[in-house]
Design a protein around this motif. Structure first.
Motif, PDB file in Angstrom:
ATOM      1  N   TYR A 183      53.134  45.236  44.808  1.00 14.72           N
ATOM      2  CA  TYR A 183      53.372  46.273  43.802  1.00 14.72           C
ATOM      3  C   TYR A 183      54.184  45.716  42.644  1.00 14.72           C
ATOM      4  O   TYR A 183      55.005  44.809  42.815  1.00 14.72           O
ATOM      5  CB  TYR A 183      54.141  47.452  44.409  1.00 14.72           C
ATOM      6  CG  TYR A 183      53.257  48.507  45.027  1.00 14.72           C
ATOM      7  CD1 TYR A 183      52.788  49.579  44.267  1.00 14.72           C
ATOM      8  CD2 TYR A 183      52.873  48.422  46.361  1.00 14.72           C
ATOM      9  CE1 TYR A 183      51.977  50.551  44.827  1.00 14.72           C
ATOM     10  CE2 TYR A 183      52.055  49.389  46.931  1.00 14.72           C
ATOM     11  CZ  TYR A 183      51.609  50.454  46.157  1.00 14.72           C
ATOM     12  OH  TYR A 183      50.797  51.409  46.706  1.00 14.72           O
ATOM     13  N   GLU A 184      53.960  46.279  41.477  1.00 14.91           N
ATOM     14  CA  GLU A 184      54.833  46.154  40.314  1.00 14.91           C
ATOM     15  C   GLU A 184      55.300  47.573  40.025  1.00 14.91           C
ATOM     16  O   GLU A 184      54.537  48.393  39.504  1.00 14.91           O
ATOM     17  CB  GLU A 184      54.081  45.572  39.115  1.00 14.91           C
ATOM     18  CG  GLU A 184      54.881  45.482  37.828  1.00 14.91           C
ATOM     19  CD  GLU A 184      55.899  44.353  37.831  1.00 14.91           C
ATOM     20  OE1 GLU A 184      56.931  44.481  37.148  1.00 14.91           O
ATOM     21  OE2 GLU A 184      55.654  43.340  38.527  1.00 14.91           O
ATOM     22  N   GLY A 185      56.547  47.903  40.397  1.00 19.20           N
ATOM     23  CA  GLY A 185      56.974  49.288  40.332  1.00 19.20           C
ATOM     24  C   GLY A 185      56.119  50.128  41.264  1.00 19.20           C
ATOM     25  O   GLY A 185      55.999  49.831  42.453  1.00 19.20           O
ATOM     26  N   GLN A 186      55.482  51.171  40.709  1.00 21.45           N
ATOM     27  CA  GLN A 186      54.574  52.008  41.497  1.00 21.45           C
ATOM     28  C   GLN A 186      53.109  51.626  41.276  1.00 21.45           C
ATOM     29  O   GLN A 186      52.219  52.304  41.782  1.00 21.45           O
ATOM     30  CB  GLN A 186      54.761  53.478  41.114  1.00 21.45           C
ATOM     31  CG  GLN A 186      56.100  54.058  41.512  1.00 21.45           C
ATOM     32  CD  GLN A 186      56.207  55.529  41.136  1.00 21.45           C
ATOM     33  OE1 GLN A 186      55.596  56.006  40.177  1.00 21.45           O
ATOM     34  NE2 GLN A 186      57.014  56.275  41.898  1.00 21.45           N
ATOM     35  N   ALA A 187      52.874  50.539  40.552  1.00 20.41           N
ATOM     36  CA  ALA A 187      51.500  50.111  40.264  1.00 20.41           C
ATOM     37  C   ALA A 187      51.086  49.017  41.239  1.00 20.41           C
ATOM     38  O   ALA A 187      51.738  47.967  41.316  1.00 20.41           O
ATOM     39  CB  ALA A 187      51.401  49.598  38.830  1.00 20.41           C
ATOM     40  N   PRO A 188      50.033  49.215  42.005  1.00 23.81           N
ATOM     41  CA  PRO A 188      49.628  48.199  42.977  1.00 23.81           C
ATOM     42  C   PRO A 188      49.059  46.952  42.303  1.00 23.81           C
ATOM     43  O   PRO A 188      48.485  47.014  41.211  1.00 23.81           O
ATOM     44  CB  PRO A 188      48.548  48.910  43.797  1.00 23.81           C
ATOM     45  CG  PRO A 188      48.022  49.975  42.903  1.00 23.81           C
ATOM     46  CD  PRO A 188      49.173  50.406  42.053  1.00 23.81           C
ATOM     47  N   LEU A 189      49.243  45.826  42.968  1.00 27.46           N
ATOM     48  CA  LEU A 189      48.603  44.570  42.589  1.00 27.46           C
ATOM     49  C   LEU A 189      47.361  44.433  43.459  1.00 27.46           C
ATOM     50  O   LEU A 189      47.451  44.478  44.694  1.00 27.46           O
ATOM     51  CB  LEU A 189      49.549  43.391  42.818  1.00 27.46           C
ATOM     52  CG  LEU A 189      50.890  43.454  42.086  1.00 27.46           C
ATOM     53  CD1 LEU A 189      51.766  42.279  42.474  1.00 27.46           C
ATOM     54  CD2 LEU A 189      50.673  43.485  40.578  1.00 27.46           C
ATOM     55  N   LEU A 190      46.204  44.269  42.815  1.00 22.28           N
ATOM     56  CA  LEU A 190      44.936  44.312  43.531  1.00 22.28           C
ATOM     57  C   LEU A 190      44.170  42.996  43.419  1.00 22.28           C
ATOM     58  O   LEU A 190      44.233  42.314  42.399  1.00 22.28           O
ATOM     59  CB  LEU A 190      44.055  45.440  42.980  1.00 22.28           C
ATOM     60  CG  LEU A 190      44.619  46.857  43.047  1.00 22.28           C
ATOM     61  CD1 LEU A 190      43.621  47.840  42.450  1.00 22.28           C
ATOM     62  CD2 LEU A 190      44.969  47.241  44.484  1.00 22.28           C
ATOM     63  N   VAL A 191      43.432  42.700  44.471  1.00 18.73           N
ATOM     64  CA  VAL A 191      42.520  41.553  44.514  1.00 18.73           C
ATOM     65  C   VAL A 191      41.137  42.083  44.850  1.00 18.73           C
ATOM     66  O   VAL A 191      40.979  42.887  45.774  1.00 18.73           O
ATOM     67  CB  VAL A 191      42.963  40.530  45.585  1.00 18.73           C
ATOM     68  CG1 VAL A 191      41.893  39.472  45.792  1.00 18.73           C
ATOM     69  CG2 VAL A 191      44.281  39.882  45.186  1.00 18.73           C
ATOM     70  N   PHE A 192      40.141  41.646  44.101  1.00 13.41           N
ATOM     71  CA  PHE A 192      38.761  42.033  44.399  1.00 13.41           C
ATOM     72  C   PHE A 192      38.259  41.240  45.596  1.00 13.41           C
ATOM     73  O   PHE A 192      38.417  40.015  45.662  1.00 13.41           O
ATOM     74  CB  PHE A 192      37.871  41.758  43.187  1.00 13.41           C
ATOM     75  CG  PHE A 192      36.404  42.003  43.437  1.00 13.41           C
ATOM     76  CD1 PHE A 192      35.898  43.294  43.431  1.00 13.41           C
ATOM     77  CD2 PHE A 192      35.532  40.949  43.687  1.00 13.41           C
ATOM     78  CE1 PHE A 192      34.551  43.525  43.669  1.00 13.41           C
ATOM     79  CE2 PHE A 192      34.196  41.175  43.916  1.00 13.41           C
ATOM     80  CZ  PHE A 192      33.696  42.462  43.914  1.00 13.41           C
ATOM     81  N   LEU A 193      37.637  41.934  46.561  1.00 16.35           N
ATOM     82  CA  LEU A 193      37.065  41.277  47.733  1.00 16.35           C
ATOM     83  C   LEU A 193      35.556  41.167  47.646  1.00 16.35           C
ATOM     84  O   LEU A 193      34.992  40.080  47.734  1.00 16.35           O
ATOM     85  CB  LEU A 193      37.454  42.027  49.013  1.00 16.35           C
ATOM     86  CG  LEU A 193      38.941  42.057  49.366  1.00 16.35           C
ATOM     87  CD1 LEU A 193      39.139  42.753  50.703  1.00 16.35           C
ATOM     88  CD2 LEU A 193      39.531  40.653  49.391  1.00 16.35           C
ATOM     89  N   ASN A 194      34.884  42.280  47.468  1.00 15.77           N
ATOM     90  CA  ASN A 194      33.423  42.255  47.385  1.00 15.77           C
ATOM     91  C   ASN A 194      32.908  43.623  46.972  1.00 15.77           C
ATOM     92  O   ASN A 194      33.640  44.619  46.990  1.00 15.77           O
ATOM     93  CB  ASN A 194      32.779  41.854  48.722  1.00 15.77           C
ATOM     94  CG  ASN A 194      33.243  42.686  49.888  1.00 15.77           C
ATOM     95  OD1 ASN A 194      34.111  42.274  50.635  1.00 15.77           O
ATOM     96  ND2 ASN A 194      32.670  43.872  50.050  1.00 15.77           N
ATOM     97  N   LYS A 195      31.657  43.646  46.575  1.00  9.72           N
ATOM     98  CA  LYS A 195      30.987  44.909  46.358  1.00  9.72           C
ATOM     99  C   LYS A 195      30.662  45.502  47.717  1.00  9.72           C
ATOM    100  O   LYS A 195      30.152  44.817  48.601  1.00  9.72           O
ATOM    101  CB  LYS A 195      29.694  44.720  45.564  1.00  9.72           C
ATOM    102  CG  LYS A 195      29.890  44.259  44.147  1.00  9.72           C
ATOM    103  CD  LYS A 195      30.618  45.282  43.288  1.00  9.72           C
ATOM    104  CE  LYS A 195      29.786  46.503  42.999  1.00  9.72           C
ATOM    105  NZ  LYS A 195      30.473  47.432  42.056  1.00  9.72           N
ATOM    106  N   GLY A 196      30.950  46.769  47.875  1.00 14.49           N
ATOM    107  CA  GLY A 196      30.694  47.407  49.153  1.00 14.49           C
ATOM    108  C   GLY A 196      29.246  47.359  49.568  1.00 14.49           C
ATOM    109  O   GLY A 196      28.925  47.315  50.744  1.00 14.49           O
ATOM    110  N   LYS A 197      28.358  47.348  48.565  1.00 16.52           N
ATOM    111  CA  LYS A 197      26.936  47.321  48.923  1.00 16.52           C
ATOM    112  C   LYS A 197      26.530  45.956  49.468  1.00 16.52           C
ATOM    113  O   LYS A 197      25.466  45.805  50.046  1.00 16.52           O
ATOM    114  CB  LYS A 197      26.072  47.692  47.723  1.00 16.52           C
ATOM    115  CG  LYS A 197      26.121  46.709  46.565  1.00 16.52           C
ATOM    116  CD  LYS A 197      25.244  47.203  45.416  1.00 16.52           C
ATOM    117  CE  LYS A 197      25.281  46.249  44.227  1.00 16.52           C
ATOM    118  NZ  LYS A 197      24.444  46.718  43.106  1.00 16.52           N
ATOM    119  N   TYR A 198      27.371  44.929  49.276  1.00 13.91           N
ATOM    120  CA  TYR A 198      27.067  43.606  49.794  1.00 13.91           C
ATOM    121  C   TYR A 198      27.580  43.485  51.223  1.00 13.91           C
ATOM    122  O   TYR A 198      28.404  42.633  51.553  1.00 13.91           O
ATOM    123  CB  TYR A 198      27.663  42.521  48.896  1.00 13.91           C
ATOM    124  CG  TYR A 198      27.034  42.481  47.516  1.00 13.91           C
ATOM    125  CD1 TYR A 198      25.694  42.783  47.331  1.00 13.91           C
ATOM    126  CD2 TYR A 198      27.788  42.147  46.399  1.00 13.91           C
ATOM    127  CE1 TYR A 198      25.114  42.765  46.070  1.00 13.91           C
ATOM    128  CE2 TYR A 198      27.218  42.112  45.139  1.00 13.91           C
ATOM    129  CZ  TYR A 198      25.884  42.426  44.980  1.00 13.91           C
ATOM    130  OH  TYR A 198      25.318  42.391  43.739  1.00 13.91           O
TER     131      TYR A 198
END
Length: 560
Positions: free
Chosen positions: A404-419
């Motif tokens: 997190y940065e404050g209340q904002a999450p730090l996100l990483v892309f994993l994959n498209k759900g349809k894949y």
């Protein structure tokens, strides 16, 4: 520093003030998100869609969820089709300006068209400016160098109303402020070259006349690999064109683009001699040598595209890698502010976000969370509400919260759900596959290469690892076995299904050389988004191989 250097420093200071305001709001991201939501609803309250869903009565996130269901593009398509015919008030306030429609592939044969309103585009650009400010803060040398950005045409076709449809990166290239244009190497006219090979050749022809390119921006690292290989493969023609001041007639470049480039194509005999010397010294013509000041490559690094990252040093030397963030035609979602990581802060200022835990995506009543409610190291599907007229839109992106940065999450892309592929309930994801195959290449000291894992239905089903020739160099049995082992480590359910005999071990199959280039060309040509093509590292289509130009070559099994 050149004469305009102080001006660029002053401009960066101005942009930094905006970035600081954004980051200073991170501790109150929850409140900002709710303000963003209510602002978007108020803006479209008088639209037909807004009246049908009683936007004017929504006062909270709870009200919003009661009145709008979780949706996909197909839920909005009838409204978007009407807007494309000129009925703007179907989705937006009367008088709303639609600049273009961003095109992208959908789950059906029909492409998606996302309305780019003036407000959406303002927010899109501001988000990119936050990202760019971070890059220039960390790499001040770029203030005195050129940036090369590869973009696609935003006017590939016209909607029935006459509004352009295409790629939003092209609109950004053509509408850059005058004071930033001198920082970019390529003129916007190059986006009009629709043939991918011709466009990349033309970009090289223009950009190779200089040696001060410091950053390349493009969506997919596979584009950078192809770009570098093209420079070497076509070096004789490039050197001749640079020496003579020409642009090869063999390239499918429209006449109007040639005319626009004419003044940039003056003979550069001294530069041609410098490039010839590189070839004599190294035997190759790669960007690492003809752009020795390169310091940043800006590309996606998350998900399946990560397989190409390890190949970049060979062609570009040691550089920083700056992820673009999680982005799509629908919206920009995260803003990485550090090198060599796909993690980025959620763009809480411009879109409203909701999240569904990955395990609940098929639930009829899933848990839905706001951004500040995510748990570290857990995976989620993103729901988008944007100024493009989409609400609670499931883009089928799977992301992981890594902090997190404050209340904002730090996100990483994993994959498209349809894949995902699930022959017998193993729920194999593209993230699992990329991790397993990349580790297998490392285990066997095999250079990274493009691949697809595809299911095959035989007496008992199995997955095939499809590779072009020259990858395993006769070690296909060993590779198949290692990939099989790594997959079972990544996904215990896959290992369980294999151990029980419900799935046979992975097999390796070679496909004809040039297959992946043909796949990329065919899938992207119709929509003009060659740079943003995402190679499918995992498919769930049992007919995938049959649709490729593939011969009946022998396959080799691994061991469970």
């Amino acid at each position: 520093m050149p004469l305009d250097g102080p001006i660029r420093l002053a401009f960066l200071a101005f942009k930094n003030a905006r970035l600081r305001r954004f980051l200073n709001d991170a501790p109150r991201a929850r409140d900002v998100q709710r303000e963003v939501l209510l602002s978007k609803l108020e803006r479209c309250a008088e639209s037909e869609f807004g009246r049908a869903h009683e936007f004017s009565k929504i006062r909270s996130v709870e009200d919003f969820r009661q009145r709008l269901p979780i949706s996909t593009y197909e839920d909005f398509r009838p409204y978007i089709d009407r807007v494309m015919r000129g009925e703007v008030s179907a989705m937006f306030a009367p008088g709303t300006q639609i600049l273009m429609y961003a095109m992208t592939s959908g789950t059906t044969a029909q492409p998606k068209h996302l309305p780019v309103t003036k407000e959406f585009y303002r927010q899109y650009r501001e988000s990119w400016n936050f990202w760019g400010t971070g890059v220039y803060n960390d790499h001040r040398d770029l203030l005195t160098k050129k940036t090369l950005q590869l973009s696609s045409d935003w006017r590939q076709q016209l909607a029935p109303s006459g509004v352009p449809c295409g790629n939003i990166s092209g609109l950004a290239a053509e509408t850059r402020p005058i004071y930033t244009r001198s920082m970019f190497m390529l003129p916007a006219s190059i986006i009009r070259v629709t043939d991918p090979a011709a466009k990349h050749y033309t970009a090289l022809r223009v950009a190779m006349t200089a040696n001060d390119v410091g950053m390349i921006i493009t969506a997919n690292p596979s584009t950078l690999v192809e770009f570098a290989k093209r420079a070497d493969a076509q070096r004789d023609v490039l050197l001749r064109d640079i020496h003579d001041g020409t642009l090869s007639e063999e390239m499918d470049v429209p006449g109007r683009v040639r005319d626009a480039l004419r003044w940039r194509l003056r003979p550069k005999k001294r530069r041609a001699r410098e490039l010839e010397a590189i070839v004599r010294r190294t035997g190759k013509l790669y960007p690492r040598d003809f752009w020795p000041q390169m310091s940043v490559l800006a590309v996606w690094t998350g998900g399946s595209v990560g397989v190409y990252i390890s190949q970049l040093e060979e062609f570009y030397g040691r550089t920083a890698i700056r992820d673009h963030g999680i982005s799509a035609s629908e919206a920009r979602m995260s803003i990485p502010l550090s090198d060599n990581t796909p993690a980025g802060i959620l763009d809480f200022r411009h879109q409203f976000f909701e999240f569904i835990p990955e395990a609940e995506i098929d639930s009829p009543s899933p848990t839905v969370l706001e951004a500040h409610e995510l748990e570290r190291d857990q995976n989620y599907f993103i729901l988008l509400t944007t100024s493009a007229g989409i609400y609670r839109y499931n883009i089928y992106d799977v992301v992981r919260c890594v902090g997190y940065e404050g209340q904002a999450p730090l996100l990483v892309f994993l994959n498209k759900g349809k894949y995902f592929s699930s022959i017998t309930g193993e729920k194999l994801s593209e993230h699992h596959v990329v991790a397993a195959v990349q580790q297998s290449f490392t285990d066997l000291k095999i250079p990274s290469a493009t691949f697809t894992l595809a299911p095959v239905m035989d007496e008992r089903p199995y997955y095939e690892l499809l590779l072009e020739p020259g990858v395993h160099n006769g070690r296909e049995v060993e590779l198949a076995s290692v990939v099989q082992r790594r997959l079972t480590e990544q996904n215990w359910e896959y290992g369980e299904k294999c151990a029980s005999g419900r799935i046979m071990p992975v097999r390796v199959r070679e496909i004809p050389p040039g297959t992946w280039a043909a796949l990329r060309r065919d899938r992207s040509a119709a929509r003009g988004n060659f740079e943003e093509f995402k190679h499918p590292c995992l498919v769930s289509d049992f007919d995938f191989r049959a649709k490729l130009p593939i011969e009946n070559l022998p396959v080799v099994a691994g061991n469970c």
